[in-house]
Design an enzyme around this catalytic site. Structure first.
Site, short mmCIF file in Angstrom:
data_model
loop_
_atom_site.label_atom_id
_atom_site.label_comp_id
_atom_site.label_asym_id
_atom_site.label_seq_id
_atom_site.Cartn_x
_atom_site.Cartn_y
_atom_site.Cartn_z
N LYS A 54 0.84 -1.20 0.00
CA LYS A 54 0.00 0.00 0.00
C LYS A 54 0.88 1.25 0.00
O LYS A 54 2.02 1.20 0.46
CB LYS A 54 -0.86 0.02 1.27
CG LYS A 54 -2.03 -0.94 1.27
CD LYS A 54 -2.87 -0.79 2.51
CE LYS A 54 -4.02 -1.78 2.54
NZ LYS A 54 -5.02 -1.55 1.48
N ARG B 226 -10.44 -11.49 1.70
CA ARG B 226 -11.22 -12.59 1.13
C ARG B 226 -10.47 -13.91 1.20
O ARG B 226 -11.07 -14.97 1.28
CB ARG B 226 -11.65 -12.24 -0.31
CG ARG B 226 -10.50 -11.99 -1.24
CD ARG B 226 -10.91 -11.22 -2.49
NE ARG B 226 -11.01 -9.78 -2.26
CZ ARG B 226 -11.28 -8.88 -3.20
NH1 ARG B 226 -11.55 -9.28 -4.44
NH2 ARG B 226 -11.33 -7.60 -2.92
N1 BES Z 1 -8.29 -3.64 4.20
C1 BES Z 1 -8.39 -3.26 2.85
C2 BES Z 1 -9.68 -2.50 2.53
C3 BES Z 1 -9.74 -1.11 3.08
C4 BES Z 1 -9.08 -0.08 2.43
C5 BES Z 1 -10.49 -0.83 4.19
C6 BES Z 1 -9.16 1.20 2.93
C7 BES Z 1 -10.57 0.44 4.68
C8 BES Z 1 -9.90 1.45 4.06
C9 BES Z 1 -8.35 -4.49 1.95
O1 BES Z 1 -7.59 -5.53 2.41
C10 BES Z 1 -7.79 -4.05 0.66
O2 BES Z 1 -6.66 -3.69 0.64
N2 BES Z 1 -8.61 -4.08 -0.39
C11 BES Z 1 -8.19 -3.66 -1.67
C12 BES Z 1 -8.76 -4.63 -2.65
C13 BES Z 1 -8.19 -4.47 -4.04
C14 BES Z 1 -6.74 -4.86 -4.06
C15 BES Z 1 -8.99 -5.35 -4.98
C16 BES Z 1 -8.73 -2.26 -1.91
O3 BES Z 1 -9.83 -1.95 -1.45
O4 BES Z 1 -8.02 -1.47 -2.49
MN MN Z 2 -5.56 -5.36 1.82
#
Ligand code: BES
Ligand code: MN
Ligand code: ZN
Length: 507
Positions: A289, A363
């Site tokens: 990230k 997931r």
């Molecule tokens: N934990 C995150 C989702 C999230 C992001 C929650 C920001 C709260 C605030 C999750 O694990 C994630 O990183 N999801 C990705 C999915 C994508 C790679 C398909 C996302 O939402 O960017």
């Molecule tokens: Mn994630």
């Protein structure tokens, strides 16, 4: 905070604050009239001077010197007969703020005696109790890290200790009993919310998968009807939970599958099963990230925190139901042994997954948990997860998203959210979205592209939830507030889930 229901004025007012309502255009409520005559027209004088007009949310603190009177009388604007639920909450929040900025140790509130359109006295007390405890929440778990509690941190301690609901109008003992029950339930719910907030707010170097497992074990020791078991990585490997394990590979913190079984009803009654996403820190893994606000990814275990909160409230109320809470706990870190984009893993269900993005890890842990919990023969299953950033784009911080393979279950959750002021709103899981998960190299990919990101995450999970009635709650937007003074975990969706549990699974 000590909550209690009184049917009579207290004998002593030592360091207390009496709260009375002022209605629309300065009309005195019964409680205001009573204290006004005891205090030689003090309340009428304040209204006459124009110091308070009765608008919902207005407050005015009066100080007295007569020993027979409360040392503080807080006048609270409560509006007219059509005061709405939202206004009632505003009123409660305003009085809590006013009382907490005074030195009062005890409150005697008469607010619940007044009307709120379409709601009864039980609802008013329940709502006031929740607002009071929520506002009094302070996160203190870090205060003692590496040091003794200092005089300064001790100073910040709450002076307000007790909140009494004065229900003097009621002569019916049945009603008094109902009000007491409503307050007890609010108190237990607030304990569940506070636990969820504490777990969410804890630093990610403290709140690890192992910490969550210990939390569950300690709850299991406290409550006889709660049985706790924890699967470690070796046990998970043995049964084939390779998808879950692919997430913790890059971390020094071993993953845990935490199972809490509460047996409060006949053994034959099928349980409600809640599954919480417990990523104690989400760096994204090799699909790293960006750095900005990455600290907030400590909240990626708020689904787990929420199911802990529900369990806490349930055991405290000793509810007549069967409830299983399962937490899939892991840390998502980049490391020499971490999963790579392109890796293919076998899930517990036997289906294979191509990990196209290691940041779509929620997931990957949930799918194995959803397969594992089949053994409980659930009446219904709800997974709770901070699953997608896309959910925040869709619904903001107002509502969580609900996706389900059973429309009735989704409807019940939407209704429960409305009733508990912890709203959720449906997104469709139509077949049309499923093909976005197609992979050339496995049964499915773990991402579905930018379009409908929350829905394709739900579609992924649905493939592991075919054998029971199931709903998925994406709580990414509601589980915490970011930035500023209010930054921190909210305790949602504990109120929503408790409302649903009480309405549909308690006999
Ligand atoms: N934990 C995150 C989702 C999230 C992001 C929650 C920001 C709260 C605030 C999750 O694990 C994630 O990183 N999801 C990705 C999915 C994508 C790679 C398909 C996302 O939402 O960017
Ligand atoms: Mn994630
Ligand atoms: Zn995540």
């Amino acid at each position: 905070m000590q909550l209690a229901v009184l049917s009579q004025q207290p004998k002593r007012w030592t360091n207390a604050c009496l709260i009375v309502g002022i209605g629309a255009s300065g009309a005195l409520t019964q409680a205001a009239k009573t204290i006004d005559s005891a205090a030689n027209g003090l309340v009428r004088q304040a209204v006459k001077q124009g110091d308070i007009s009765g608008k919902p949310g207005e407050t005015l603190m009066l100080v007295t010197t007569d020993k027979n009177l409360p040392p503080r009388i807080l006048l609270a604007g409560i509006g007219g007969d059509s005061t709405s639920e939202k206004e009632h909450r505003t009123i409660c929040q305003a009085v809590v703020r006013a009382v907490r900025s005074s030195g009062a140790e005890r409150v005697v509130s008469t607010l619940a005696a007044e009307t709120v359109a379409g709601n009864d006295i039980e609802w008013r007390c329940h709502t006031e109790a929740l607002e009071v405890v929520e506002a009094a929440y302070r996160f203190t778990a870090h205060d003692t890290i590496g040091k003794k509690v200092t005089a300064k941190s001790a100073q910040k301690k709450e002076t307000l200790k007790a909140w009494d609901f004065l229900i003097s109008g009621t002569k019916k003992t049945a009603q008094l009993k109902a009000v007491k029950l409503a307050v007890t339930q609010a108190e237990a719910l607030s304990h569940g919310c506070s636990l969820a907030r504490d777990l969410g707010n804890l630093a990610p170097n403290i709140c690890t998968p192992d910490y969550l497992a210990k939390q569950a074990r300690s709850m299991g020791k406290d409550f006889k009807k709660l049985k706790v078991s924890v699967l470690d990585e070796a046990q998970m490997k043995k049964i084939g939970m390779h998808s879950l394990l692919s997430v913790s590979r890059g971390s020094r913190q071993p993953a845990k599958l935490i199972c809490m079984e509460y047996n409060g009803a006949a053994k034959s009654k099928k349980p409600l099963v809640l599954v919480g996403k417990g990523i104690t820190f989400d760096t994204g893994g090799i699909s790293l990230k960006p750095g900005a606000a990455m600290d907030e990814m400590k909240y990626d275990m708020c689904g787990a925190a929420g199911v802990f909160g529900v369990m806490q409230t349930c055991v405290e109320l000793d509810l007549n139901c069967n409830l299983v809470c399962v937490v899939a706990a892991a840390e998502n870190m980049p490391d020499g042994d971490a999963s790579r984009p392109g890796d293919v893993v076998a899930t517990l269900s036997g289906q294979t997954v191509e990990i196209l993005n290691t940041d779509a890890e929620g997931r990957l842990v949930l799918c194995d948990a959803l397969t594992y919990i089949k053994k409980y023969k659930p009446a219904a299953v709800i997974d709770v997860a901070t699953l997608t950033g896309a959910c925040i784009i869709a619904l903001g911080h107002v509502a969580s998203a609900v996706m389900a393979n059973d429309d009735t279950l989704a409807d019940h959750l939407v209704e429960a959210g409305m009733a508990a002021n912890d709203r959720t709103w449906p997104l469709p899981l139509w077949d049309d979205y499923q093909s976005q998960l197609d992979s050339n190299f496995a049964d499915m990919g773990n991402i579905g592209g930018r379009a409908a990101g929350s829905i394709t995450a739900g579609c992924f999970l649905s493939r592991f939830a075919k054998d029971y009635s199931w709903a998925h709650l994406d709580i990414a937007g509601v589980a915490w507030r970011s930035g500023g003074k209010a930054k921190g975990a909210t305790g949602r969706p504990v109120p929503l889930l408790m409302e649903y549990l009480q309405k549909h699974h308690v006999s």
